[in-house]
Design an enzyme around this catalytic site. Structure first.
Site, PDB file in Angstrom:
ATOM      1  N   CYS A  35      -2.175  11.408   9.943  1.00 19.88           N
ATOM      2  CA  CYS A  35      -2.118  12.854  10.118  1.00 19.88           C
ATOM      3  C   CYS A  35      -3.485  13.435  10.489  1.00 19.88           C
ATOM      4  CB  CYS A  35      -1.556  13.580   8.909  1.00 19.88           C
ATOM      5  SG  CYS A  35      -1.129  15.267   9.359  1.00 19.88           S
TER       6      CYS A  35
ATOM      7  N   CYS B 240       2.411  17.610  14.241  1.00 19.71           N
ATOM      8  CA  CYS B 240       1.477  17.905  13.174  1.00 19.71           C
ATOM      9  C   CYS B 240       1.686  19.357  12.734  1.00 19.71           C
ATOM     10  CB  CYS B 240       0.045  17.698  13.685  1.00 19.71           C
ATOM     11  SG  CYS B 240      -1.139  17.719  12.354  1.00 19.71           S
TER      12      CYS B 240
HETATM   13  C1  LIG Z   1      -2.777  13.960   3.160  1.00 20.46           C
HETATM   14  C2  LIG Z   1      -1.738  13.519   4.168  1.00 20.46           C
HETATM   15  C3  LIG Z   1      -1.052  14.462   4.897  1.00 20.46           C
HETATM   16  C4  LIG Z   1      -0.099  14.064   5.837  1.00 20.46           C
HETATM   17  N1  LIG Z   1       0.590  15.037   6.511  1.00 20.46           N
HETATM   18  C5  LIG Z   1       1.575  14.668   7.365  1.00 20.46           C
HETATM   19  C6  LIG Z   1       2.403  15.667   7.983  1.00 20.46           C
HETATM   20  O1  LIG Z   1       2.236  16.863   7.753  1.00 20.46           O
HETATM   21  N2  LIG Z   1       3.369  15.260   8.814  1.00 20.46           N
HETATM   22  C7  LIG Z   1       3.607  13.933   9.068  1.00 20.46           C
HETATM   23  O2  LIG Z   1       4.530  13.619   9.826  1.00 20.46           O
HETATM   24  N3  LIG Z   1       2.834  12.962   8.519  1.00 20.46           N
HETATM   25  C8  LIG Z   1       1.841  13.293   7.660  1.00 20.46           C
HETATM   26  N4  LIG Z   1       1.092  12.325   7.043  1.00 20.46           N
HETATM   27  C9  LIG Z   1       1.169  10.927   7.535  1.00 20.46           C
HETATM   28  C10 LIG Z   1       2.367  10.129   7.041  1.00 20.46           C
HETATM   29  O3  LIG Z   1       2.477  10.182   5.656  1.00 20.46           O
HETATM   30  C11 LIG Z   1       2.182   8.684   7.516  1.00 20.46           C
HETATM   31  O4  LIG Z   1       1.921   8.680   8.914  1.00 20.46           O
HETATM   32  C12 LIG Z   1       3.411   7.836   7.269  1.00 20.46           C
HETATM   33  O5  LIG Z   1       3.739   7.814   5.899  1.00 20.46           O
HETATM   34  C13 LIG Z   1       3.169   6.405   7.754  1.00 20.46           C
HETATM   35  O6  LIG Z   1       4.264   5.586   7.481  1.00 20.46           O
HETATM   36  P1  LIG Z   1       4.102   3.998   7.441  1.00 20.46           P
HETATM   37  O7  LIG Z   1       5.438   3.451   7.170  1.00 20.46           O
HETATM   38  O8  LIG Z   1       3.350   3.539   8.624  1.00 20.46           O
HETATM   39  O9  LIG Z   1       3.136   3.768   6.182  1.00 20.46           O
HETATM   40  P2  LIG Z   1       3.371   4.222   4.683  1.00 20.46           P
HETATM   41  O10 LIG Z   1       4.421   5.254   4.547  1.00 20.46           O
HETATM   42  O11 LIG Z   1       2.012   4.532   4.142  1.00 20.46           O
HETATM   43  O12 LIG Z   1       3.956   2.919   3.984  1.00 20.46           O
HETATM   44  C14 LIG Z   1       3.318   1.678   4.006  1.00 20.46           C
HETATM   45  C15 LIG Z   1       3.987   0.797   2.944  1.00 20.46           C
HETATM   46  O13 LIG Z   1       3.539  -0.544   3.133  1.00 20.46           O
HETATM   47  C16 LIG Z   1       3.217  -1.103   1.886  1.00 20.46           C
HETATM   48  N5  LIG Z   1       2.244  -2.169   2.115  1.00 20.46           N
HETATM   49  C17 LIG Z   1       0.914  -2.039   2.359  1.00 20.46           C
HETATM   50  N6  LIG Z   1       0.368  -3.251   2.515  1.00 20.46           N
HETATM   51  C18 LIG Z   1       1.358  -4.149   2.383  1.00 20.46           C
HETATM   52  C19 LIG Z   1       1.405  -5.564   2.439  1.00 20.46           C
HETATM   53  N7  LIG Z   1       0.301  -6.295   2.668  1.00 20.46           N
HETATM   54  N8  LIG Z   1       2.591  -6.183   2.222  1.00 20.46           N
HETATM   55  C20 LIG Z   1       3.722  -5.465   1.992  1.00 20.46           C
HETATM   56  N9  LIG Z   1       3.734  -4.125   1.945  1.00 20.46           N
HETATM   57  C21 LIG Z   1       2.563  -3.476   2.132  1.00 20.46           C
HETATM   58  C22 LIG Z   1       2.696   0.056   1.069  1.00 20.46           C
HETATM   59  O14 LIG Z   1       2.834  -0.219  -0.323  1.00 20.46           O
HETATM   60  C23 LIG Z   1       3.587   1.200   1.515  1.00 20.46           C
HETATM   61  O15 LIG Z   1       4.741   1.325   0.716  1.00 20.46           O
HETATM   62  C24 LIG Z   1       0.158  12.680   6.067  1.00 20.46           C
HETATM   63  C25 LIG Z   1      -0.524  11.721   5.305  1.00 20.46           C
HETATM   64  C26 LIG Z   1      -1.449  12.134   4.353  1.00 20.46           C
HETATM   65  C27 LIG Z   1      -2.157  11.082   3.523  1.00 20.46           C
END
Ligand SMILES: Cc1cc2nc3c(=O)[nH]c(=O)nc-3n(C[C@H](O)[C@H](O)[C@H](O)COP(=O)(O)OP(=O)(O)OC[C@H]3O[C@@H](n4cnc5c(N)ncnc54)[C@H](O)[C@@H]3O)c2cc1C
Length: 397
Positions: free
Chosen positions: A164, A341
């Site tokens: 984000c 965003c």
């Molecule tokens: C402060 C903040 C504000 C945000 N605001 C927004 C917003 O307004 N709008 C929006 O759309 N997005 C927003 N986001 C971004 C959004 O949350 C992320 O882009 C999204 O969650 C990413 O998804 P993901 O599946 O890639 O990773 P995540 O949802 O982070 O999930 C990753 C998962 O992988 C697991 N994992 C990690 N390493 C391993 C491993 N080696 N083996 C197995 N599992 C593992 C973790 O435990 C976790 O459960 C924000 C994020 C933050 C921190």
């Protein structure tokens, strides 16, 4: 414990759960043949952390038990993937050895590198050093804002991709709004120190945000990167990214967005590109070298903003293309780089940026989304969490 699954999904975050749920909706016969691997017992809706840091939402609203979100028909292995061996079609786990797959989906998110800023890890959550990027410490942002009695409030954006890209500035606008209400705004100076060259990289929203910065009298420093915090002295050390000179800034509170990088398990594997990110085709989301591997979310090298909103558009493409690959067809579904965003500009106002790979606005509302609106704030605070828990994670939107 079984050692082979038709589909293995690494990471049960936004991307992993969305893909598993969608796949099981489309192909019920894959039930019990989809393995989700994730070491965490909780799942976080991270977009709410901006509002938690501003005291508008309780942090407990952003978290659910992992088990309650695992789609019916998927199997969850509570373990960490520590290595990928795409030539042998297997992943290595910390506690359960290697697990084989026919198809792999990689979505373990992004890794936060707190230690890259000297002094940050030790100071975080104390001495007015706060960050919304940690569930553990996000309450301390609100405590810091409430306790602020004037002086310099410093907000930073690092020299790395972040999840984000708007979040580092959203909390600053909320803080400014709060300080105006609490009566300390007149004796405070609000400063944004960002490694980026401008406040936003989509022209339409950049122009709108420049007006917000002017109106809120926020001092900006671009192309500067926070490298050290001397918390006892309340001094932040920056590097100027053009001249490479360092300089110091005094603060009375600092909100830090930490540097981030691709997860080590990917960085150190054959799945990585030169920068360490998961190397996928930017349209099909299929791995560039291993055709039974797909990826989505923050861990990828997709040249767009890393958000949950982007994943909402990526997940259907991954599912469609993976199933095509599975049934001997050419994967043809494409992702256009859509990301969104919701830039909160105050407790009741929000600019809803939506754009694609070309940085062209892709607005879904029938009005100009660069205008700050109360209705869009309500959308973020009340409706998007509902859509996330009840739609996206169920594979229905
Ligand atoms: C402060 C903040 C504000 C945000 N605001 C927004 C917003 O307004 N709008 C929006 O759309 N997005 C927003 N986001 C971004 C959004 O949350 C992320 O882009 C999204 O969650 C990413 O998804 P993901 O599946 O890639 O990773 P995540 O949802 O982070 O999930 C990753 C998962 O992988 C697991 N994992 C990690 N390493 C391993 C491993 N080696 N083996 C197995 N599992 C593992 C973790 O435990 C976790 O459960 C924000 C994020 C933050 C921190």
């Amino acid at each position: 414990m079984r050692k082979h699954y038709r589909v293995v999904i690494v990471g049960a975050g936004t991307g992993g759960i969305s893909v598993a749920a969608r796949m099981l909706r489309e192909k019920r016969h894959l039930a019990d043949d989809i393995l989700l691997i994730d070491p965490e017992t909780k799942h976080y809706y991270q977009p709410l952390w901006t509002l938690v840091g501003a005291g508008a939402v309780k942090k407990e609203e952003s978290v659910r038990e992992m088990m309650s979100l695992i789609p019916d028909g998927a199997i969850w292995l509570q373990d960490r993937v520590v290595g990928f061996d795409p030539e042998a079609n297997q992943v290595e786990t910390a506690d359960n050895g290697s697990i084989q797959y026919d198809y792999l989906v990689v979505s373990p998110g992004i890794e936060i590198d707190w230690e890259r800023i000297k002094g940050l890890k030790e100071a975080l959550g104390t001495k007015q050093v706060c960050s919304n990027y940690s569930y553990e410490h996000v309450d301390y942002t609100w405590e810091t804002l409430r306790g602020f009695e004037g002086g310099t409030a410093l907000f930073t954006h690092p020299a790395s991709p972040v999840k984000c890209g708007g979040a580092p500035q959203k909390i600053m606008y909320l803080a400014e709004d709060y300080f105006s209400k609490s009566g300390v705004r007149e004796n405070s100076n609000i400063v944004f120190g960002s490694a980026n060259p401008a406040i936003f990289d989509v022209t339409k929203y950049r122009e709108a945000l420049e007006k917000v910065l002017d109106r809120k009298r926020i001092e900006t420093h671009f192309r500067v990167n926070l490298t050290e915090i001397k918390a006892d002295e309340k001094v932040a050390v920056f590097e100027n990214l053009d001249s490479h000179e360092t300089f110091e800034m005094n603060y009375d509170m600092i909100h830090v967005t930490p540097p981030m990088q691709a997860p080590a398990s990917i960085r150190e594997s054959k799945l990585a590109d030169a920068g360490g990110w998961l190397d996928v085709d930017k349209y099909t989301l299929q791995h560039k070298r291993y055709e039974n591997v797909f990826g989505l979310g923050d861990c990828t090298n997709l040249p767009t903003s890393k958000t949950g909103a982007a994943i909402r558009k990526q997940a259907p493409v991954v599912v469609h293309n993976l199933l095509d690959q599975m049934y001997g067809k050419v994967p043809v579904a494409t992702y256009d780089g859509y990301s969104s965003c919701p830039i909160v500009t105050g407790y009741n106002s929000l600019i809803l940026a939506e754009f694609d790979y070309e940085k062209v606005p892709q607005e879904s509302m029938p009005f100009n989304q660069a205008k700050e609106r109360h209705s869009m704030y309500i959308l973020k605070k009340d409706f998007l969490p509902l859509l996330y828990w009840n739609g996206m994670l169920n594979g229905t939107m």
